[in-house]
Design a protein around this motif. Structure first.
Motif, mmCIF file in Angstrom:
data_model
loop_
_atom_site.group_PDB
_atom_site.id
_atom_site.type_symbol
_atom_site.label_atom_id
_atom_site.label_comp_id
_atom_site.label_asym_id
_atom_site.label_seq_id
_atom_site.Cartn_x
_atom_site.Cartn_y
_atom_site.Cartn_z
ATOM 1 N N LEU A 39 0.636 -1.022 -0.034
ATOM 2 C CA LEU A 39 -0.012 0.029 0.074
ATOM 3 C C LEU A 39 1.180 1.240 0.189
ATOM 4 C CD1 LEU A 39 -2.700 1.392 0.287
ATOM 5 C CD2 LEU A 39 -2.572 1.108 2.720
ATOM 6 N N TYR A 40 2.292 1.164 0.798
ATOM 7 C CA TYR A 40 2.716 2.267 0.974
ATOM 8 C C TYR A 40 3.510 2.723 -0.561
ATOM 9 C CZ TYR A 40 2.357 2.865 5.855
ATOM 10 O OH TYR A 40 2.280 3.086 7.243
ATOM 11 N N VAL A 41 3.700 1.654 -1.375
ATOM 12 C CA VAL A 41 4.422 1.793 -2.810
ATOM 13 C C VAL A 41 3.291 2.438 -3.564
ATOM 14 C CG1 VAL A 41 4.925 0.668 -4.853
ATOM 15 C CG2 VAL A 41 5.981 -0.234 -2.486
ATOM 16 N N TYR A 42 2.063 2.051 -3.313
ATOM 17 C CA TYR A 42 0.972 2.412 -4.283
ATOM 18 C C TYR A 42 0.638 4.111 -3.900
ATOM 19 C CZ TYR A 42 -0.213 -1.828 -6.504
ATOM 20 O OH TYR A 42 -0.206 -3.280 -7.386
ATOM 21 N N ALA A 43 0.517 4.121 -2.658
ATOM 22 C CA ALA A 43 0.436 5.407 -2.096
ATOM 23 C C ALA A 43 1.495 6.579 -2.340
ATOM 24 C CB ALA A 43 0.256 5.590 -0.674
ATOM 25 N N ALA A 44 2.729 6.207 -2.338
ATOM 26 C CA ALA A 44 3.735 6.954 -2.947
ATOM 27 C C ALA A 44 3.643 7.343 -4.553
ATOM 28 C CB ALA A 44 5.356 6.157 -2.771
ATOM 29 N N GLY A 70 4.503 11.871 -0.603
ATOM 30 C CA GLY A 70 5.003 10.842 -1.387
ATOM 31 C C GLY A 70 6.342 10.419 -0.826
ATOM 32 N N GLN A 71 7.309 11.199 -0.315
ATOM 33 C CA GLN A 71 8.590 10.968 0.116
ATOM 34 C C GLN A 71 8.329 10.228 1.605
ATOM 35 O OE1 GLN A 71 9.962 15.010 0.941
ATOM 36 N NE2 GLN A 71 11.629 14.694 -0.341
ATOM 37 N N HIS A 72 7.187 10.464 2.275
ATOM 38 C CA HIS A 72 7.084 9.810 3.683
ATOM 39 C C HIS A 72 6.601 8.384 3.053
ATOM 40 C CE1 HIS A 72 7.646 12.944 6.461
ATOM 41 N NE2 HIS A 72 7.021 13.694 5.923
ATOM 42 N N HIS A 73 5.633 8.154 2.192
ATOM 43 C CA HIS A 73 5.132 6.753 1.986
ATOM 44 C C HIS A 73 6.506 5.836 1.278
ATOM 45 C CE1 HIS A 73 1.186 7.808 2.846
ATOM 46 N NE2 HIS A 73 0.944 8.733 1.811
ATOM 47 N N ALA A 74 7.189 6.806 0.508
ATOM 48 C CA ALA A 74 8.272 5.981 -0.152
ATOM 49 C C ALA A 74 9.287 5.489 1.161
ATOM 50 C CB ALA A 74 9.053 6.820 -1.026
ATOM 51 N N LEU A 75 9.481 6.082 1.939
ATOM 52 C CA LEU A 75 10.311 5.944 3.099
ATOM 53 C C LEU A 75 9.718 4.769 3.950
ATOM 54 C CD1 LEU A 75 11.621 9.189 4.290
ATOM 55 C CD2 LEU A 75 13.129 7.710 3.342
ATOM 56 N N ALA A 77 7.961 2.341 2.725
ATOM 57 C CA ALA A 77 8.064 1.118 1.704
ATOM 58 C C ALA A 77 9.391 0.875 1.807
ATOM 59 C CB ALA A 77 7.399 1.601 0.685
ATOM 60 N N GLY A 78 10.385 1.587 2.250
ATOM 61 C CA GLY A 78 11.916 1.463 1.789
ATOM 62 C C GLY A 78 12.019 1.678 0.317
ATOM 63 N N HIS A 79 11.522 2.632 -0.363
ATOM 64 C CA HIS A 79 11.466 2.313 -1.676
ATOM 65 C C HIS A 79 12.477 3.704 -2.339
ATOM 66 C CE1 HIS A 79 10.496 1.778 -5.981
ATOM 67 N NE2 HIS A 79 9.846 0.962 -5.764
ATOM 68 N N THR A 80 13.743 3.442 -2.388
ATOM 69 C CA THR A 80 14.637 4.507 -2.602
ATOM 70 C C THR A 80 14.199 5.247 -4.017
ATOM 71 O OG1 THR A 80 16.246 3.114 -3.658
ATOM 72 C CG2 THR A 80 16.405 3.856 -1.442
ATOM 73 N N GLU A 81 13.721 4.286 -5.199
ATOM 74 C CA GLU A 81 13.219 5.122 -6.552
ATOM 75 C C GLU A 81 12.109 5.899 -6.204
ATOM 76 O OE1 GLU A 81 12.138 3.887 -10.942
ATOM 77 O OE2 GLU A 81 12.179 2.367 -9.330
ATOM 78 N N LEU A 82 11.190 5.565 -5.565
ATOM 79 C CA LEU A 82 9.992 6.169 -5.261
ATOM 80 C C LEU A 82 10.185 7.417 -4.542
ATOM 81 C CD1 LEU A 82 7.197 3.596 -4.990
ATOM 82 C CD2 LEU A 82 7.246 5.166 -6.841
ATOM 83 N N TYR A 83 11.096 7.404 -3.539
ATOM 84 C CA TYR A 83 11.784 8.717 -2.830
ATOM 85 C C TYR A 83 12.292 9.575 -3.691
ATOM 86 C CZ TYR A 83 13.751 11.491 0.646
ATOM 87 O OH TYR A 83 14.135 12.660 1.368
ATOM 88 N N GLY A 84 13.005 9.233 -4.767
ATOM 89 C CA GLY A 84 13.690 9.993 -5.644
ATOM 90 C C GLY A 84 12.625 10.768 -6.395
#
Length: 281
Positions: A39-44, A70-75, A77-84
């Motif tokens: 869900l965090y990935v989709y939310a990001a 989006g930054q918070h959701h990506a963090l 999810a542990g998803h550095t690409e989406l954080y980028g």
């Protein structure tokens, strides 16, 4: 007596309601750690897209809020690409809010989070170069643009990335578009025109992107003394939030250099009509 409902968002954000409603239902349905992570990935991803949409609708603070979300959701999810990608969106919202320093720092911070082999490394370098150009730091801007071009050349033969907007075409558009913006800020009109023409070539399938490139080209040509060649940009039927600053720059250049031309007055009237509509909505 019935209680008043929650305040309604502006009409231009109605198109986001179905997506947000789906996300809320998904949120209620998520029960396991695995589904919560997904869900965090989709939310990001959703927050990134809504940030982009809000900027198109000329709501820069809303765009910034979605990018931070989006930054918070990506963090989470542990998803550095989406954080980028969220950081890229945040830098854009900050720049169009007139905060070049914040945008520059955000872009440089995002660079530390992504691989040099990722398309984001090109976008963020180009975006940081634009920040330096906006601060009249010519050498810093030139250095980052050169780095961005080197990294872009290394991406050409790689397969299309499985990211939000990481295709080679999109990356090429971003680089040439930001390069044109850099040259415009630094008064390098010939270089700006060259990069704007490159952008037109890769943005042909996107009306919004093409409008940005036409406006950049028109600004450069107007300052080069060729206002008649700028006419295609004057005929745009629609400007998104990211193009409004460009339209303002073109309006100022035309009114300063060619105030007596009929096409100048027509563009001036249309620009103010669009600007008033954007403020009212």
């Amino acid at each position: 007596a019935p209680q008043p409902g929650p305040p309604q968002p502006p009409a231009r954000f109605c198109c986001t309601r179905p997506v947000v409603d789906v996300t809320r239902r998904h949120d209620r349905a998520a029960s396991s750690l695995g589904s919560a992570g997904e869900l965090y990935v989709y939310a990001a991803r959703l927050s990134y897209l809504l940030s982009d949409l809000a900027l198109d609708l000329n709501s820069r603070l809303t765009s910034e809020a979605y990018a931070i979300d989006g930054q918070h959701h990506a963090l989470e999810a542990g998803h550095t690409e989406l954080y980028g990608w969220a950081t890229d969106a945040l830098a854009c919202a900050q720049f169009y809010s007139g905060r070049a320093n914040d945008s520059l720092e955000t872009a440089l911070r995002g660079l530390r989070m992504v691989s040099d082999r990722h398309p984001l490394s090109v976008r963020l370098r180009a975006k940081a170069a634009r920040g330096h150009a906006n601060l009249a730091k010519r050498d810093d801007a030139a250095d980052l643009l050169a780095e961005a071009r080197r990294h872009c050349d290394q991406l050409v033969d790689q397969p299309t990335q499985t990211s939000i907007t990481g295709s080679p075409e999109y990356t090429a558009y971003a680089l040439s578009s930001y390069a044109a913006s850099c040259h415009l800020k630094l008064g390098e009109w010939g270089e700006a025109a060259d990069d704007a023409r490159v952008t037109l070539g890769v943005a042909a399938d996107s009306p919004g992107r093409a409008d940005q490139a036409r406006l950049d080209l028109a600004i450069a040509l107007t300052n080069l003394g060729s206002p008649d060649e700028a006419l295609p940009a004057l005929n745009s039927q629609r400007w998104l939030g990211g193009t409004m600053p460009r339209a303002r720059e073109l309006d100022a250049a035309l009114m300063s250099r060619y105030p007596e031309q009929a096409s100048t007055q027509e563009f001036h009237d249309r620009y103010h009509q669009f600007r008033t509509s954007a403020i009212e909505n």
